[in-house]
Design an enzyme around this catalytic site. Sequence first.
Site, PDB file in Angstrom:
ATOM      1  N   ASP A  87       1.278  -1.334   0.154  1.00 39.36           N
ATOM      2  CA  ASP A  87       0.066  -0.220  -0.042  1.00 39.36           C
ATOM      3  C   ASP A  87       0.911   1.642  -0.170  1.00 39.36           C
ATOM      4  O   ASP A  87       1.822   1.511   1.038  1.00 39.36           O
ATOM      5  CB  ASP A  87      -0.780   0.067   1.114  1.00 39.36           C
ATOM      6  CG  ASP A  87      -2.360   1.007   1.085  1.00 39.36           C
ATOM      7  OD1 ASP A  87      -2.170   2.183   0.702  1.00 39.36           O
ATOM      8  OD2 ASP A  87      -3.197   0.800   1.739  1.00 39.36           O
ATOM      9  N   ASP A  98      -2.725   7.261  -3.478  1.00 34.99           N
ATOM     10  CA  ASP A  98      -2.748   6.328  -2.312  1.00 34.99           C
ATOM     11  C   ASP A  98      -3.757   4.931  -3.137  1.00 34.99           C
ATOM     12  O   ASP A  98      -5.024   5.136  -3.744  1.00 34.99           O
ATOM     13  CB  ASP A  98      -4.161   7.051  -1.289  1.00 34.99           C
ATOM     14  CG  ASP A  98      -4.282   5.478   0.177  1.00 34.99           C
ATOM     15  OD1 ASP A  98      -3.365   4.481  -0.194  1.00 34.99           O
ATOM     16  OD2 ASP A  98      -5.289   5.749   0.606  1.00 34.99           O
ATOM     17  N   HIS A 158     -11.869   6.442   1.550  1.00 29.68           N
ATOM     18  CA  HIS A 158     -11.999   7.286   2.163  1.00 29.68           C
ATOM     19  C   HIS A 158     -11.998   8.405   1.432  1.00 29.68           C
ATOM     20  O   HIS A 158     -11.438   8.387   0.580  1.00 29.68           O
ATOM     21  CB  HIS A 158     -10.513   7.202   2.936  1.00 29.68           C
ATOM     22  CG  HIS A 158      -9.633   7.139   2.927  1.00 29.68           C
ATOM     23  ND1 HIS A 158      -8.723   7.763   2.189  1.00 29.68           N
ATOM     24  CD2 HIS A 158      -8.907   5.884   2.704  1.00 29.68           C
ATOM     25  CE1 HIS A 158      -7.817   7.218   1.990  1.00 29.68           C
ATOM     26  NE2 HIS A 158      -7.598   5.591   2.431  1.00 29.68           N
ATOM     27  N   HIS A 166      -7.004  10.495   5.450  1.00 27.31           N
ATOM     28  CA  HIS A 166      -8.486  10.885   5.453  1.00 27.31           C
ATOM     29  C   HIS A 166      -9.108  11.077   5.968  1.00 27.31           C
ATOM     30  O   HIS A 166      -9.987  11.557   7.100  1.00 27.31           O
ATOM     31  CB  HIS A 166      -8.025   9.478   6.969  1.00 27.31           C
ATOM     32  CG  HIS A 166      -7.404   8.181   6.249  1.00 27.31           C
ATOM     33  ND1 HIS A 166      -5.924   8.040   6.739  1.00 27.31           N
ATOM     34  CD2 HIS A 166      -7.465   6.477   5.155  1.00 27.31           C
ATOM     35  CE1 HIS A 166      -5.609   6.791   5.972  1.00 27.31           C
ATOM     36  NE2 HIS A 166      -6.809   6.172   5.393  1.00 27.31           N
ATOM     37  N   GLU A 191     -10.527   0.940  -1.125  1.00 29.30           N
ATOM     38  CA  GLU A 191     -10.172   0.203  -0.916  1.00 29.30           C
ATOM     39  C   GLU A 191     -10.760  -1.389  -0.257  1.00 29.30           C
ATOM     40  O   GLU A 191     -11.527  -1.397   0.765  1.00 29.30           O
ATOM     41  CB  GLU A 191      -8.638   0.847   0.129  1.00 29.30           C
ATOM     42  CG  GLU A 191      -9.275   0.891   1.702  1.00 29.30           C
ATOM     43  CD  GLU A 191      -8.225   2.022   2.233  1.00 29.30           C
ATOM     44  OE1 GLU A 191      -7.436   1.424   2.497  1.00 29.30           O
ATOM     45  OE2 GLU A 191      -7.876   3.029   1.925  1.00 29.30           O
ATOM     46  N   GLU A 285      -6.729  -1.452  -4.143  1.00 25.99           N
ATOM     47  CA  GLU A 285      -6.967   0.147  -3.654  1.00 25.99           C
ATOM     48  C   GLU A 285      -6.678   0.980  -4.798  1.00 25.99           C
ATOM     49  O   GLU A 285      -5.592   0.652  -5.607  1.00 25.99           O
ATOM     50  CB  GLU A 285      -6.316   0.935  -2.286  1.00 25.99           C
ATOM     51  CG  GLU A 285      -6.555   1.711  -2.344  1.00 25.99           C
ATOM     52  CD  GLU A 285      -6.498   2.271  -0.983  1.00 25.99           C
ATOM     53  OE1 GLU A 285      -4.690   1.678   0.021  1.00 25.99           O
ATOM     54  OE2 GLU A 285      -6.855   3.734  -0.290  1.00 25.99           O
TER      55      GLU A 285
HETATM   56 MN    MN Z   1      -3.404   2.850   0.974  1.00 19.23          MN
HETATM   57 MN    MN Z   2      -6.667   4.350   1.530  1.00 20.23          MN
END
Ligand code: MN
Ligand code: MN
Length: 300
Positions: A87, A98, A158, A166, A191, A285
């Site tokens: 990640d 992200d 998010h 976030h 995700e 994700e």
């Molecule tokens: Mn992530």
């Molecule tokens: Mn994330």
Amino acid sequence: MTEEEYDYNTIKEVGKASFEALQHAKSLVKAGKSMLSTAEEIEKFMKDKGFECAFPVNLSVNTWAAHYTPTADDKTVFTENDVVKVDIGARKGSYLGDCALTVDLGGKHSKLVEASEKALESAISMVKAGRKVCEIGREVENIAKEAGFNPIRNLGGHGIERDDLHASIFIPNYDNGDNTELEEGQVIAIETFITDGSGYVHDGDVVQIFQLHGPMTLRSQDSRKVLDYVEKAYSTNPFAMRWLIKEFKSEFTVKKAINEMYNTGGLEAYPVLIERTGGTVTQTEKEMIVEKDSCTVITK
Ligand code: MN
Ligand code: MN
């Protein structure tokens, strides 16, 4: 978005760099390979492309769902049966990437990996302005269940705003009854976490990732130096303990500073998240911009 001027070109650039780093990461994760050098190589890849890291490279294995990044002297190597969640995200100024994927080194969990990938693609196909987040969650849950697994209910997607990984909105991996609607122009990450366990994670004892979230006054001069560095280098974005140890060349100084910062209440700690019943966890994700009738995936 509430920002007066949100630069969508920059976030798209960050998304592309994040995706390229993720593809590179995929080629690095192999049985016998050191976890520390893998993380460092991914982070270097992003720096060489002219980006910072939005957060430390997360390499979470098997029952560990998220939030592990190698320690400064990590000796762990990937083994031939590891299920590795990578990640990562690039950062340019306050714009954050992200994205994540799962590498199944033993090939024994391909259905679990596929369920996470399929759930994400299906969730993405539903994204548009006005879509209720619980509807996306229901879809993820259905796909997990059809494959004979559980979604992880206390992890999810998010909103992503400038310098805020976030932000505001939470996108569940099950129907949690939240009727909040996605908005046009919003940048979000979805995700999907799927497991053959119970579908819940809890905090483990290992903590390697931290984040400043408030002002603080520290007594010791050494600790103040560490704090100054964190503020300057990472602002309010997450950082790894190993990054500070590399900078200050003293584990003692860094640990002391982190303890002092934590005790002021202005430092967030992110412990590793572990599947409650010891289930294996997969994760996929992507980051996207919500549009009127669909979305544009930027981590591609
Ligand atoms: Mn992530
Ligand atoms: Mn994330």
